[in-house]
Each structure stands twice: as structure tokens, then as C-alpha cells.
Design an enzyme around this catalytic site. Sequence first.
Site, short mmCIF file in Angstrom:
data_model
loop_
_atom_site.label_atom_id
_atom_site.label_comp_id
_atom_site.label_asym_id
_atom_site.label_seq_id
_atom_site.Cartn_x
_atom_site.Cartn_y
_atom_site.Cartn_z
N HIS A 176 0.99 -0.91 0.26
CA HIS A 176 0.06 -0.16 -0.13
C HIS A 176 0.38 1.32 -0.02
O HIS A 176 2.07 1.30 0.50
CB HIS A 176 -0.70 -0.38 1.51
CG HIS A 176 -1.91 -0.74 0.72
ND1 HIS A 176 -1.87 -1.96 2.24
CD2 HIS A 176 -3.25 -1.40 0.11
CE1 HIS A 176 -3.82 -2.80 1.91
NE2 HIS A 176 -3.47 -2.20 -0.01
N GLU A 179 2.27 3.73 3.04
CA GLU A 179 2.20 3.30 4.37
C GLU A 179 4.18 3.24 3.96
O GLU A 179 4.61 2.29 4.92
CB GLU A 179 2.47 2.21 4.15
CG GLU A 179 0.59 1.97 4.75
CD GLU A 179 -0.50 -0.04 4.10
OE1 GLU A 179 0.81 -0.47 4.05
OE2 GLU A 179 -1.29 0.39 4.37
N GLU A 378 2.19 -5.19 10.75
CA GLU A 378 1.50 -3.83 10.54
C GLU A 378 2.05 -2.67 11.69
O GLU A 378 2.94 -2.89 13.25
CB GLU A 378 0.10 -3.70 11.40
CG GLU A 378 -0.57 -4.71 10.79
CD GLU A 378 -0.98 -3.17 9.26
OE1 GLU A 378 -0.79 -2.47 9.15
OE2 GLU A 378 -1.88 -4.45 8.10
#
Length: 417
Positions: A176, A179, A378
Site C-alpha cells: 500500500h 505506508e 503492521e
Amino acid sequence: MRLLLPVGLIATALAAAPVRFDGDKVLRVKLQDGKQANVIKDLAKTSQLDFWYPDATHQVAADMTVDFRINAKESQLVESALDQNQMHYEILIHDVQEEVEKQFDVKEDNPGRHSYAKYNNWNKIAAWTEKMVRKHPKMVSRIKIGTTVEDNPLYVLKVGGKDERRKAIFMDCGIHAREWIAPAFCQWFVYQATKTYGKNKIMTKLLDRMNFYVLPVFNVDGYIWSWTQNRMWRKNRSRNQNSKCIGTDLNRNFNVSWNCLPNTSDPCQEIYRGPAPESEKETKAVRDFIRSHLKSIKAYITFQSYSQMLLFPYGYTSELPANHEDLAKVAKIATDVLSTPYDTHYTYGPIASTIYPTSGSSLDWAYNLGIKHSFAFELRDKGRFGFLLPESQIKPTCKETMLAVKFIAKYILKHTS
Ligand SMILES: [Zn+2]
């Protein structure tokens, strides 16, 4: 009276100037029940909510904490709707544009140069891949695994030895675009691996016996777009038929329960799955590379942000994978190790129950292909800065993450056949 510009002129002006976020806010709403969840869903129909967590409206559920960006014009309306419904919210970011500028808070003597302490644009990263090969010809080689929609190269750095039969770990960063901390980590990993080889006992052992395939930027076109046009860009840059909206979410595009969850079929959604499974050049390139190295690849690790979580399969079902206990054990120790230098707290677990359900993700795809140790990081933070993590946090983020990755690699070396 307002001056009206011809539509064509407006379009050109929009294409040329980067999107600004003056006065945009990021709100965090702690939902108490299903009724409040519906308020958010209704708001999303009438206002432009850019979901930061979870990544789409339909994921919003009772008891969830929801982060979203709202533009300056609509923020008052949204805030009063929340007030009217007695909903609890805080303003995480008061002015997104200010935060976009403030993320560059590390000053270097030579601002034009690649730096591990700063976010690097694609040109710098591409040149850096070349430099790493030149500097460490015995240890690093560069493989072009494909090209993007806009004909940019997809480079994988192979770190380790020439022997293809060794166990290997595939890592990718930046699926993505917005990010940015993720590509920063992939660069850090290659840097630390080459720098500490021969000095650090664990790293030396790992690189003597294993190979690492590192894709520093998965979504190159999107990453470039996030630097030049729209800092909040997420998807790739492919055109969609019969839609003015651009891009596919590469992490919904893999051929694993593709399309099994609702709301991924609209090209204007941030989680658009694409017109067909593995329709995107970037997805195909990664798929083909991993498939052709499947014998040696024992672990797949994808790096994203934000939330501070270490996730494993599945995303598309609440069923647990066969080696769930093993994965949970590895994740527990990895997150424990990660917390040691800066006391950064991570949670861990299967995607579907820990973050939210996803379809077509690279992680589930890799697992079902047979890579039984598949993880998604994450990275920092938990929402104070979200995607706009300041550069001053790059080094600590990379250092702590490195500890977790080294642990996983050690585990793979010892416990897989
Ligand atoms: Zn992501």
C-alpha cells in the site's frame, strides 16, 4: 461572485499540483454499539471519509475504534453528527497538511542523498538497490521480477549466498503506497544484514545458511504517486474500465477467496479487488517469483502499517490454520523481543479476528500455496501519526522490527525442513 474555470483547465490544474490536505482532520471514534457503527456507515455515504482503520466502511463494527480522515469542508458536519449521537471521539490530527510536512523531521547534511533515517523517494530507492549490489557483490544480487503498469521495474534484492537450494525467506514492503515506514524497513533490513555480517553472530549464521529475497517497494507506481501527487494514495495506478477511478488494491488482488467479502467490487473503493484475480502486473510478478522459488521459500513476511500488530492467516475465514499454535508461539516471542528496546507494544493473532476480515490478501495466498510460516507486520504507530509517522521514528521502528525478524528467521532455520 465566484469565477468559474472551464472544466478542462481545472482538470489540468488538478493533475499538475499535488493534493493538499489543509484543515483536514483525522478523527478517532470509539464505538459503543451497532447503532453507533451505523452512524459511521451512514456518514460514509454522504461525506468523504478516508478510512485509516479499518480500511473500509463495511469493516466498521460495534466495539471497534475507527480512525478516518475527513476534509476541512465536511469536518464540522461530521463532528456535529457525532455529537448529536453522543459518540465519543478524539481528534488525532488537527491539520493533515501540517502533519504531512512535519513528517520530514530528520535533517541531514546532504538532503539529496539516500538516507536510512529518512523516507526515500523511488528514484533514490532504485539507485540504492544498484549501490547495494556494487558494494556487496558476493552477498547481494538484484533480480528484476517484472514491471509495473507504468513500466517501472520491480526489483528484488537477494541477500545471502549464490546457492539457490538454501532455505529462503521472501519479504515485501509497501504493498500500500501511503505506508511509507514499510519500504524504509526493507531498506534497513538489507543495510543491517550486509553491515553486520561477519560481526553479529546471529546475522552471520543466518546469511551463511539462508537467503532473503527482499522486495523493497511492491507498489512502485502508487509509491511514486504518494510522493508526487497524493500523499494518501493506497492502490496501484492501473486504469479501470468504465470508471474514472484509478487503481486496484494489490492486497485484495491475490487468487485466494478473491471476491468472497462484500464491497471490493467497486473501482472507486480503496479496497477494490481488481477486475480478476491476479489481474495486476505487480501481483503477477510476485506470484510468479514466489511460485518459481517455492521449494526454497520457507517463510513469507509482508510489511505494512499501521496498528502495531503481527498477523498470520487467515484473513478470509475465522477458521484457524492447521499450524495455528506454532504460528501463535512464533508471533508471541517475536512481539516480546520487539518490545525490548523501546517498550513498543504489539498484539498478534490471525488477521480475521485480530484486525478485520480480508479477501485476496498476499498473506493468505502465500500460506495456501504452502508457505506455512507467513506473517504480516503492521508497523508503528497506533494512530497518533498513522500513515504520517515522522522520520524521527524510522530508526527505532526499524531497530525493534529487526529483532523480531531475526527471531523469525532463526526459528525458520531451525524448525523447518
Ligand atoms: Zn496496508
